[in-house]
Design an enzyme around this catalytic site. Structure first.
Site: not given
Ligand code: ARG
Length: 502
Positions: A156, A277, A283, A285, A290, A317, A322, A325
């Site tokens: 938790h 930043s 900062k 980051n 992320e 088909y 198509q 891909k």
């Protein structure tokens, strides 16, 4: 005129040409397309469907297509719609229609596109497996260094029980071993030969599908023509394996984000793997982590898109197919990049073991072991011990103390008529001792971690062996095809050359 232009009285509209072409996506499969055509034409020659002269005239131009493409002289044109008709047009143009026009005998773009994409995907699966092995290996190296480095284990996102960094790292190696397995299973489904299915119904020509299977390094023939033409579950399976893998990697990303915060401070990400930043000079980051989190969503998206495309499609088909891909290429590339950069981040990040020990000592993570001790030494039922320790924890919190304040713990326990000295408490409640005393199968003790490492290394060796064998099978088939092609081009008889090389 289009290669399929015979029944049309008009050119297709420019907007339609633009809407249906797949050049950019197909570009990746040029070498597979040419290899597939060479195998096909060698089979046609071996079976007497084409003459040796036909075969030679076509092969000359397929070989030339390879060099012209690598020298930038052959460029795929949008007006030819896809890679298949670009290469075929190139051959027809070079060899002349009396020879080049025979290349597409007993073949359809429907089986051709599957040859190309299956051969491309199998290569990418093996590549991705190698990157997973590299990441697994980094985790195992980390585990060897940090078998005894204690850290809080969480449930938790709350302190639960002490574990070690080595234990944590082997958990990732163990998790990744299943990603390797899932991709390996996808590979089994991918690497089957669709060639010879033609449009959907096979053909009245006496083709030999086993022969092209060998020339193209497939593990077997995908026998049912209508099934193989209609199905993209080999792509869905690959995308599923990648989506699950990305979900696993997002767990690592999340931990990197969380643990590198000022609040946690358990790890420090290397400057080279973070970003700054534009306004806040202080900062640093965790942008890579992320984006990993976010890109797992992108790969799920590809899986969901393809499942949605496939839903309710009738057999045969359909041009909808198509679209598989674009999705697969993106997922493969995202997965590849993510594995590489996360491995680099893992190898450069610093583990703050002092901070980990501080955390593990300050928030009751050894409470379960205190209850276990009472069960073992005082012969009290576990549920009762749970209550006693629960009360002890509450009392310590009200006193502003914790379970590493052994004198204090000893005093509080006396209130429940339990006589345990501070020294005795320290002997089993020290987090280092706690992780050592978990000796059950697959648990935190350094001895168990060593066994986990050994087991995972053995598993990796076995899976790498499988990967190497698959890779060399593909390489061998490629070499064999090109040897046959050059022997045939130097004047040798087709059927005999093919048979003696296989
Ligand atoms: N570009 C097509 C695809 O990717 C190739 C097959 C086209 N077949 C056809 N019947 N139009 O699916």
């Amino acid at each position: 005129m289009k290669l399929w232009g015979g029944r049309f009285s008009k050119e297709t509209a420019g907007t339609v040409d633009q809407f249906i072409e797949s050049i950019e996506v197909d570009e990746k499969m040029i070498s597979e397309d040419i290899w597939g055509s060479e195998a096909h034409v060698l089979m046609l020659g071996t079976q007497g469907i084409l003459t040796d002269e036909d075969v030679r005239n076509i092969l000359i131009w397929l070989e030339k297509a390879k060099t012209d493409y690598s020298e930038g002289k052959l460029q795929l044109k949008r007006e030819f719609e896809d890679v298949h008709m670009n290469i075929e047009s190139y051959v027809i143009n070079g060899a002349g229609p009396e020879f080049g026009g025979k290349l597409h005998t007993a073949r359809s773009r429907n089986d051709q596109v599957l040859v190309d994409s299956r051969m491309y995907v199998r290569k990418k699966i093996l590549e991705i497996q190698r990157f997973i092995f590299a990441l697994q290996n980094s985790f195992l190296e980390l585990a060897k260094i940090h078998k005894e480095t204690v850290m809080p284990g969480y449930t938790h996102t709350q302190h639960a029980q002490p574990i070690t960094v080595g234990y944590w790292a082997t958990a990732y190696a163990s998790m990744l071993s299943r990603d390797v397995r899932r991709l390996s299973h996808a590979y089994e489904i991918v690497n089957l030969n669709p060639l010879g299915s033609c449009a959907l119904a096979g053909t009245s020509f006496p083709t030999d599908r086993e022969l092209t299977t060998k020339l193209l390094g497939f593990d077997g023939v995908h026998i049912h023509s209508l099934d193989v033409i209609s199905s993209r579950d080999f792509v869905i399976e690959t995308l599923s394996a990648l989506a699950i893998m990305m979900s696993n990697l997002s767990k690592l990303a999340e931990e990197m984000v969380l643990w590198s915060t000022f609040e946690f401070r358990m790890i420090e990400l290397d400057d080279a793997y973070t970003a700054g930043s534009s306004i806040m000079p202080q900062k640093k980051n965790p942008c890579v982590a992320e984006l990993t989190r976010a890109r797992s969503g992108r790969v799920y998206g590809s899986l969901m898109q393809l499942l949605t495309i496939m839903k309710g499609l009738p057999m045969g088909y359909n041009r909808d197919l198509q679209e598989d891909k674009t999705l697969l290429w993106d997922a493969l590339e995202v997965s590849r990049q993510t594995l590489i950069v996360l491995n680099e981040m893992l190898n450069t990040m610093k583990i703050n073991s002092g901070r980990m020990l501080e955390l593990v000592n300050s928030n009751f993570s050894t409470a379960t072991e205190l209850a276990n001790y009472l069960v073992r030494e005082k012969n009290i039922p576990f549920r009762r011990c749970h209550e006693i320790v629960g009360n002890t924890v509450a009392k310590l919190i009200s006193l502003g103390k914790n379970l590493s304040d052994y004198e204090e713990v000893s005093k509080v326990l006396k209130e429940s008529d339990l006589n345990i000295s501070a020294k005795e408490l320290e002997s089993f409640l020290d987090p280092v001792k706690v992780v050592q005393s978990n000796k059950s199968l697959g648990s935190t003790s350094p001895a168990e971690i060593e066994k986990l490492i050994a087991g995972l290394e053995a598993d990796m060796q076995e899976k790498m062996g499988e990967l190497d064998a698959r890779e060399s099978k593909i390489e061998d088939a490629k070499k064999t095809t090109s040897e046959i092609v050059s022997e045939v081009l130097s004047g040798k008889e087709v059927a005999e050359t093919v048979r003696s090389n296989l």
